[in-house]
Design an enzyme around this catalytic site. Structure first.
Site, PDB file in Angstrom:
ATOM      1  N   CYS A 221     -21.594  40.537  -2.952  1.00 42.26           N
ATOM      2  CA  CYS A 221     -21.137  39.331  -2.239  1.00 42.26           C
ATOM      3  C   CYS A 221     -19.912  39.606  -1.364  1.00 42.26           C
ATOM      4  CB  CYS A 221     -20.825  38.217  -3.219  1.00 42.26           C
ATOM      5  SG  CYS A 221     -22.242  37.752  -4.200  1.00 42.26           S
TER       6      CYS A 221
ATOM      7  N   HIS B 248     -16.469  33.243   0.462  1.00 39.83           N
ATOM      8  CA  HIS B 248     -17.836  33.487  -0.008  1.00 39.83           C
ATOM      9  C   HIS B 248     -18.272  32.248  -0.785  1.00 39.83           C
ATOM     10  CE1 HIS B 248     -21.235  34.765  -2.206  1.00 39.83           C
ATOM     11  NE2 HIS B 248     -20.590  34.947  -3.349  1.00 39.83           N
TER      12      HIS B 248
ATOM     13  N   ASN C  67     -26.078  30.316  -2.714  1.00 39.06           N
ATOM     14  CA  ASN C  67     -25.279  31.538  -2.629  1.00 39.06           C
ATOM     15  C   ASN C  67     -26.132  32.596  -1.917  1.00 39.06           C
ATOM     16  OD1 ASN C  67     -24.038  34.018  -3.117  1.00 39.06           O
ATOM     17  ND2 ASN C  67     -23.453  33.518  -5.205  1.00 39.06           N
TER      18      ASN C  67
END
Ligand code: ACO
Length: 326
Positions: free
Chosen positions: A113, A253, A283
């Site tokens: 990520c 993020h 996500n």
């Protein structure tokens, strides 16, 4: 001083949408559980046969178009992904061919990520060293066909999509002011995809349950993520002459709404300075920061001279930040 200025952004989301209500028909979950714990209402899902490059290409093309730059001017393409089309060659090479960036070098960056922030920092270092003038950084993820849909604790979290930024070397005060990257491999096991790599390849005998299984210690990750976001922002600001109060926009993020707002509160950043789009896209791992950034640009959330902070946290563990004068 030479800086890397973001001269174009772009995004791509596959058409097909899977809402929480759709998921509740596939597994024992509910819209209420997912929304309360993560802030996610829906995610986009790519078509069968589409790899990360099929998502990264249109996002990259839009970034080039937004900047008015010809593909032939690009010196380097970095694709940040945990879901490359193939083990090799790099997805960046496939995107290079699709765009027709014949002159560009191309490689992938893998930092889960945090991948996009790692990619951006790499691009910025090449530009400031004077090696490249125009660099494309793409975050592209095709998670949905790698998820184990029997595991509700991870299946509800992720989505497909891509975002891209085009950086150009420029003299002046605008552009990337500072980046910071961190990692701690001691905690590699708290978020890990155990199968499909060289240590444990997929085999005919691999149990279905074991395949595509992301192991995640959600609660441990939650605590570490809050701390890492704070560390990333403070370390990035250190010595930059910019304080938390000077930040105009924080594009983190999109891991989870609760993680981000808890981190922002501890940093003393008011919620209205935090940009979130997780509700609509889930996500999207390495695509999440550039996707959110492009959305913020489209919504007119950034004006010239603003102090923008990008920050991410992910498997590895990895984390990082980038301070940008817009
Ligand atoms: N739907 C319904 N119930 C579920 C689901 C689901 N999708 N998933 C788990 N549950 C159940 C569990 O089985 C458990 O049931 P039990 O009490 O009967 O045992 C109950 O819900 C609570 O489970 P917890 O894991 O304790 O739930 P928690 O409140 O910790 O929330 C979550 C889980 C959302 C994963 C949370 O820990 C979290 O946000 N962690 C951070 C992880 C994260 O964001 N990962 C994203 C990838 S990492 C990254 O991007 C950096």
């Amino acid at each position: 001083m030479i800086r890397s200025r973001i001269i174009g952004t772009g995004q791509y989301l596959p058409e097909k949408i899977l809402t929480n209500h759709d998921l509740a028909k596939l597994m024992d979950t509910s819209d209420e559980w997912i929304r309360q714990r993560t802030g996610i209402a829906q995610r986009h899902v790519a078509e069968e046969g589409e790899g990360a490059s099929a998502l990264g290409y249109p996002a990259a093309k839009r970034a080039l178009e937004a900047a008015g730059v010809d593909p032939g001017e690009v010196d380097f393409i970095i694709c940040c992904t945990t879901t490359p089309d193939y083990l090799f060659p790099a997805t960046a090479c496939l995107i290079q061919e699709m765009l027709g960036c014949r002159r560009a070098a191309a490689c992938d960056v893998s930092a889960a990520c945090s991948g996009f922030v790692y990619g951006l920092a790499t691009a910025d270092a090449f530009i400031r060293a004077g090696l490249y003038k125009t660099v494309l950084v793409v975050g592209a993820e095709r998670q949905a066909n790698r998820l184990n849909w029997k595991r509700r604790e991870t299946a509800v979290l992720f989505g497909d999509g891509a975002g891209a930024v085009l950086l150009r070397a420029e003299e002046g005060e605008r552009g990337v002011l500072k980046t910071y990257l961190g990692a701690d491999g001691r905690h590699a096991d708290i978020l890990i995809m155990l199968t499909g790599g060289s240590r444990k390849p997929f085999e005919d005998t691999t149990q279905e349950e074991e395949q595509l299984a992301i192991h995640m210690d959600g609660q441990d990750l939650f605590k570490r993520a809050v701390g890492a976001f704070g560390l990333a922002v403070h370390k990035t600001l250190e010595g930059s002459g910019v304080s938390v109060d000077d930040l105009d926009l924080f594009v983190p993020h999109q891991a989870n709404t609760r993680i981000v707002y808890t981190a922002a509160e501890r940093l003393g950043l008011p919620a209205e300075k935090v940009f979130m789009n997780i509700e609509k896209v889930g996500n999207t791992t390495a695509a999440s920061v550039p996707l959110a950034l492009d959305e913020a640009v489209r919504q007119g959330c950034l004006k010239e001279g603003d102090n923008l902070m990008l920050a991410a946290f992910g498997a590895g563990l990895t984390w990082g930040g980038a301070l940008v004068r817009w």
